[in-house]
Design an enzyme around this catalytic site. Structure first.
Site, PDB file in Angstrom:
ATOM      1  N   LYS A 106      19.260   7.716   1.211  1.00  0.00           N
ATOM      2  CA  LYS A 106      19.795   6.343   1.271  1.00  0.00           C
ATOM      3  C   LYS A 106      18.658   5.410   1.623  1.00  0.00           C
ATOM      4  O   LYS A 106      17.734   5.786   2.349  1.00  0.00           O
ATOM      5  CB  LYS A 106      20.888   6.242   2.331  1.00  0.00           C
ATOM      6  CG  LYS A 106      21.714   4.963   2.255  1.00  0.00           C
ATOM      7  CD  LYS A 106      22.641   4.954   1.049  1.00  0.00           C
ATOM      8  CE  LYS A 106      24.060   4.777   1.415  1.00  0.00           C
ATOM      9  NZ  LYS A 106      25.034   5.201   0.455  1.00  0.00           N
TER      10      LYS A 106
HETATM   11  N1  GLU Z   1      26.048   4.106  -2.870  1.00  0.00           N
HETATM   12  C1  GLU Z   1      27.030   4.995  -3.389  1.00  0.00           C
HETATM   13  C2  GLU Z   1      27.528   5.930  -2.307  1.00  0.00           C
HETATM   14  O1  GLU Z   1      27.451   5.607  -1.141  1.00  0.00           O
HETATM   15  C3  GLU Z   1      26.565   5.706  -4.666  1.00  0.00           C
HETATM   16  C4  GLU Z   1      25.390   6.600  -4.514  1.00  0.00           C
HETATM   17  C5  GLU Z   1      24.850   7.161  -5.832  1.00  0.00           C
HETATM   18  O2  GLU Z   1      25.426   6.941  -6.857  1.00  0.00           O
HETATM   19  O3  GLU Z   1      23.807   7.820  -5.746  1.00  0.00           O
HETATM   20  O4  GLU Z   1      28.059   6.968  -2.572  1.00  0.00           O
END
Ligand code: GLU
Length: 417
Positions: A106
């Site tokens: 993240k």
């Molecule tokens: N930000 C989204 C989540 O928290 C998607 C993450 C992604 O597609 O890699 O799951």
């Protein structure tokens, strides 16, 4: 907020609780509770008026035992290193739960994107992409959208990466625009899985989503699509909110009209024919289904005591604290944990990555069908695990499945050096 636990403390507590049902040694659990590495950087860009401004930014790579790190990038003034680490941990267990071959990551930039011009945002995004370059790539770490980011930012990042690398690598970022390797169904995927999960939860309880009343906290991509799809499924969306406030209409809101109002004015507040009220009151409204689709720690123990919904489907990451979970369980509120309810985003990111690697594109019908199958299978596995561990806590059941998979991969990979 009455509570002081941070998202990272919440993550560790969730892992700790579930680990008692899994054959995982304390030293392995310790490793699986901490990030492998965290990039911390300061991005300095030139503002349109010629002055310089510095923005702290992070990327946490939590665990890569099951595949490349995977997870979104958020732009928000309250982003912290610790928050990003927690979110990367949740990604690790989310990917394991829905069994996509990714680890967890993240990223985030400490910025209020509404305060920047489009040109400034592009410079900031490309500065971030330059810092990310050595860490990311189709087989290393694959970022995606999160709070306040979308296809536009992913395209800037992809272009920065490809330009610096002198190659094309569409699978290095997911959530791109359709014209550049984005997938059909990706924008809607998080809201879609949230509503599929809610539907399964109602069915599990012997009830129907189509006669449910719904309140949605947060009207970003996940929240507004959840509201739209819940209404399409026959439910009545009676209240929605955003960071500026909430609106209610007991006869039912039209989610598309509310979205149009928000696009025009910047907020759901002021929507005609709806009454304004406090955001906290939305979370404790007398509705059948509550969808928290904003930020972490929205529901703490104190607020949980007043929740009247029967089902919660978590579109946000980490909206409910561990202390709140205990209260909700006592009050027989069934919650579908974030790592299942909102997993549609990363599941369709996986489909996007597969399409990019094969240079093919799937129909929206195929994406939605495969997503549906994946979320239903994960929900069924969760229910089975609830029974096998004789627990009433859906979050613990989800983590039992996920920890087992991550620990098994870690064990197979071994430790080196
Ligand atoms: N930000 C989204 C989540 O928290 C998607 C993450 C992604 O597609 O890699 O799951």
């Amino acid at each position: 907020m009455s509570e002081s636990t941070t998202p990272f403390e919440n993550l560790r507590s969730q892992l700790e609780t579930a680990s008692s049902y899994v054959d995982v040694a304390p030293d392995v659990l310790d490793r699986l509770s901490h990030p492998e590495r965290v990039l911390e950087t300061n991005l300095t860009i030139e503002r349109d008026d010629g002055t310089l401004e510095r923005f702290p930014a992070f990327r946490s790579q939590f665990n890569g035992d099951r595949g490349p790190y995977k997870g979104g990038i958020r732009y928000h003034p309250d982003v912290t290193r610790e928050e990003v680490v927690a979110l990367s941990g949740w990604m690790t267990y989310k990917c394991a739960l829905v069994d996509v071959p990714f680890g967890g990551g993240k990223g985030g930039i400490v910025v209020d994107p509404a305060a920047l011009s489009t040109a400034e945002l592009e410079r900031l995004t490309r500065a971030y992409g330059t810092e990310l370059r050595p860490l990311v790539g189709e087989d290393r770490d694959i970022p995606a959208p999160d709070v306040n980011t979308g296809p536009r930012e992913m395209n800037w990042l992809k272009d920065t990466y490809e330009t610096l690398e002198g190659t094309t690598a569409p699978g290095s970022f997911t959530g791109k625009a359709l014209e550049t390797g984005g997938s059909e169904g990706r924008v809607e995927a998080t809201g879609r899985s949230t509503v599929i999960a809610a539907r399964e939860a109602f069915e599990y309880l012997g009830r129907n989503l189509d006669d449910a009343t719904v309140a949605v906290q947060g009207y970003g991509n996940a929240g507004w699509i959840s509201a739209k799809l819940a209404a399409e499924a026959g439910a009545t969306v009676v209240a929605v909110s955003d960071s500026r406030g909430a609106i209610v209409d007991r006869d039912g809101l039209d989610p598309i009209a509310v979205k149009e109002h928000k696009d025009e004015t910047g907020s759901v507040v002021g929507f005609a024919d709806a009454e304004p009220f406090a955001d906290d009151a939305l979370l404790t409204m007398d509705v059948d289904l509550l969808i928290p689709a904003a930020l972490e720690n929205a529901v703490d123990a104190e607020l949980a005591a007043d929740v009247q919904a029967d089902v919660i489907s978590e579109a946000a990451n980490g909206p409910t604290t561990p202390a709140a979970d205990e209260v909700l369980l006592e009050n027989e509120v069934f919650y579908v944990p974030d790592i299942l309810a909102n997993a549609g985003g990363v599941v369709v990111s996986y489909y996007e990555w597969v399409q990019n690697r094969q240079r093919v594109s799937w129909s929206e019908e195929r994406v939605n069908r495969e997503l549906e199958e994946t979320i239903v299978a994960a929900f069924d596995a969760l229910v089975e695990t609830l029974e096998s561990i004789a627990s009433d806590d859906p979050r613990t059941a989800a983590y039992v499945i996920a920890i087992d998979r991550v620990a098994a991969a870690a064990e197979r990979n071994g430790t080196w050096p």
